[in-house]
Design a protein around this motif. Structure first.
Motif, short mmCIF file in Angstrom:
data_model
loop_
_atom_site.label_atom_id
_atom_site.label_comp_id
_atom_site.label_asym_id
_atom_site.label_seq_id
_atom_site.Cartn_x
_atom_site.Cartn_y
_atom_site.Cartn_z
N LEU A 121 22.66 -27.42 -45.03
CA LEU A 121 23.84 -26.54 -45.01
C LEU A 121 23.71 -25.43 -46.04
CD1 LEU A 121 26.46 -26.02 -43.55
CD2 LEU A 121 27.62 -27.46 -45.23
N ARG A 122 23.18 -25.74 -47.18
CA ARG A 122 22.99 -24.71 -48.22
C ARG A 122 22.08 -23.59 -47.73
NH1 ARG A 122 21.07 -25.81 -54.42
NH2 ARG A 122 21.16 -23.64 -55.07
N SER A 123 21.01 -23.95 -47.06
CA SER A 123 20.10 -22.92 -46.50
C SER A 123 20.81 -22.08 -45.45
CB SER A 123 18.87 -23.58 -45.87
OG SER A 123 18.08 -24.21 -46.84
N PHE A 124 21.65 -22.73 -44.64
CA PHE A 124 22.40 -21.98 -43.64
C PHE A 124 23.37 -21.02 -44.31
CE2 PHE A 124 26.21 -21.72 -40.84
CZ PHE A 124 25.67 -20.83 -39.93
N ARG A 125 24.05 -21.47 -45.35
CA ARG A 125 24.98 -20.59 -46.07
C ARG A 125 24.25 -19.40 -46.67
NH1 ARG A 125 28.71 -22.47 -43.31
NH2 ARG A 125 29.83 -24.32 -43.99
N THR A 126 23.03 -19.60 -47.12
CA THR A 126 22.22 -18.49 -47.65
C THR A 126 21.95 -17.47 -46.56
OG1 THR A 126 21.21 -19.92 -49.32
CG2 THR A 126 20.02 -17.90 -48.75
N LEU A 127 21.61 -17.93 -45.37
CA LEU A 127 21.39 -17.01 -44.25
C LEU A 127 22.66 -16.23 -43.95
CD1 LEU A 127 19.48 -17.27 -41.04
CD2 LEU A 127 21.94 -17.00 -40.81
N GLN A 128 23.81 -16.90 -43.98
CA GLN A 128 25.08 -16.22 -43.68
C GLN A 128 25.39 -15.10 -44.66
OE1 GLN A 128 27.59 -19.85 -43.56
NE2 GLN A 128 28.24 -19.08 -41.55
N LYS A 129 24.88 -15.18 -45.88
CA LYS A 129 25.14 -14.17 -46.90
C LYS A 129 24.21 -12.97 -46.80
CE LYS A 129 26.78 -17.65 -50.15
NZ LYS A 129 26.45 -18.40 -51.36
N GLN A 130 23.15 -13.08 -46.04
CA GLN A 130 22.20 -11.97 -45.92
C GLN A 130 22.88 -10.80 -45.21
OE1 GLN A 130 18.79 -13.56 -43.88
NE2 GLN A 130 18.19 -14.84 -45.63
N PRO A 131 22.63 -9.58 -45.69
CA PRO A 131 23.31 -8.41 -45.12
C PRO A 131 23.23 -8.32 -43.59
CG PRO A 131 22.06 -7.78 -47.06
CD PRO A 131 21.73 -9.23 -46.79
N THR A 132 22.08 -8.64 -43.03
CA THR A 132 21.90 -8.56 -41.58
C THR A 132 22.84 -9.50 -40.83
OG1 THR A 132 19.59 -8.03 -41.91
CG2 THR A 132 20.20 -8.77 -39.72
N TRP A 133 23.18 -10.63 -41.45
CA TRP A 133 23.94 -11.67 -40.76
C TRP A 133 25.41 -11.73 -41.17
CZ3 TRP A 133 22.12 -13.15 -36.44
CH2 TRP A 133 20.74 -12.98 -36.22
N ARG A 134 25.76 -11.05 -42.26
CA ARG A 134 27.18 -11.00 -42.65
C ARG A 134 27.97 -10.33 -41.54
NH1 ARG A 134 26.76 -7.96 -47.84
NH2 ARG A 134 24.98 -9.12 -48.56
N GLY A 135 29.12 -10.87 -41.23
CA GLY A 135 29.97 -10.27 -40.22
C GLY A 135 29.61 -10.67 -38.79
N ARG A 136 28.48 -11.32 -38.60
CA ARG A 136 28.11 -11.80 -37.26
C ARG A 136 28.83 -13.11 -37.00
NH1 ARG A 136 22.80 -9.70 -35.80
NH2 ARG A 136 23.13 -10.73 -33.80
N SER A 137 28.96 -13.49 -35.76
CA SER A 137 29.64 -14.75 -35.42
C SER A 137 28.84 -15.93 -35.96
CB SER A 137 29.80 -14.87 -33.91
OG SER A 137 28.56 -15.16 -33.30
N THR A 138 29.55 -17.00 -36.25
CA THR A 138 28.89 -18.22 -36.71
C THR A 138 27.92 -18.72 -35.65
OG1 THR A 138 30.84 -18.77 -38.03
CG2 THR A 138 29.27 -20.55 -37.63
N HIS A 139 28.28 -18.57 -34.40
CA HIS A 139 27.39 -18.96 -33.30
C HIS A 139 26.05 -18.22 -33.41
CE1 HIS A 139 26.34 -20.19 -29.15
NE2 HIS A 139 25.72 -19.02 -29.15
N ASP A 140 26.11 -16.90 -33.56
CA ASP A 140 24.89 -16.10 -33.68
C ASP A 140 24.09 -16.48 -34.92
OD1 ASP A 140 25.50 -14.77 -31.33
OD2 ASP A 140 26.25 -12.97 -32.34
N GLN A 141 24.79 -16.73 -36.00
CA GLN A 141 24.11 -17.14 -37.23
C GLN A 141 23.39 -18.47 -37.05
OE1 GLN A 141 27.54 -17.11 -39.78
NE2 GLN A 141 27.24 -14.98 -40.42
N LEU A 142 24.05 -19.40 -36.38
CA LEU A 142 23.42 -20.71 -36.14
C LEU A 142 22.21 -20.59 -35.22
CD1 LEU A 142 26.63 -22.86 -35.84
CD2 LEU A 142 24.79 -23.22 -37.51
N ARG A 143 22.30 -19.74 -34.21
CA ARG A 143 21.13 -19.53 -33.33
C ARG A 143 19.96 -18.97 -34.13
NH1 ARG A 143 20.92 -16.14 -28.91
NH2 ARG A 143 19.02 -17.24 -28.44
#
Length: 180
Positions: A121-143
């Motif tokens: 989960l920590r690694s996933f949260r790191t991805l969510q903070k990346q500029p490219t993925w901020r603001g994208r849907s959680t679904h897209d981030q998980l994919r």
């Protein structure tokens, strides 16, 4: 014989069959990862009617539908094949890919619980903070998360299937197992 694009698909099919009390190997059914959709023609030619004449079925991604149509047409299994024709042949389409189907069926909260249980989960949260993925849907981030990192798709396919309510199995997987 069940033909799937990759190892994560193979794992998911086997996991769902097991959850439904089926032993595909005991039924004489092999699940084979082809190493990509572009190999379908070779597999159909070798194992289908032109070759060993085995009963075939499988999964594919909508984006690869053209490769599947061409492979079946070259094997003499029809022309101008549509999605319903492919389903009649036992091949079921995943909208984006099987991981997308599983994420939609589970819902993002359940997927995050699986990711947490796997210690990432920590690694996933790191991805969510990346500029490219901020603001994208959680679904897209998980994919994206499933597609990054060595072997995540393979590692998560079984746990995702294990977390599924059996009345929420994605249509392609459900259709495939019903066909078998």
């Amino acid at each position: 014989m069940v033909l799937v694009e990759g190892t994560s698909d193979e794992s998911a099919v086997n996991a769902l069959a097991e959850r439904r009390g089926r032993n595909l190997a005991a039924e004489g059914i092999s699940v084979v990862a082809m190493g990509g959709a572009t190999n379908i023609g070779t597999y159909v030619g070798t194992f289908g009617p032109p070759g060993r004449n085995l009963r075939l079925a499988g999964l594919y991604d909508v984006g690869e539908e053209g490769a599947f149509r061409r492979g079946f047409e070259r094997a003499g299994l029809g022309s101008d094949l549509g999605r319903s024709d492919l389903e009649a042949l036992g091949f079921f389409a995943c909208v984006a890919d099987l991981e997308d189907e599983l994420i939609r069926a589970l819902g993002t909260a359940a997927v995050e619980r699986v990711v947490d249980a796997e210690g990432e989960l920590r690694s996933f949260r790191t991805l969510q903070k990346q500029p490219t993925w901020r603001g994208r849907s959680t679904h897209d981030q998980l994919r994206r998360f499933m597609g990054s990192g060595g072997g995540r798709k393979i590692r998560y396919s079984g746990p995702f299937v294990a977390a599924l309510e059996l009345d929420r199995v994605p249509r392609p997987l459900d259709g495939l197992l019903a066909y078998l």
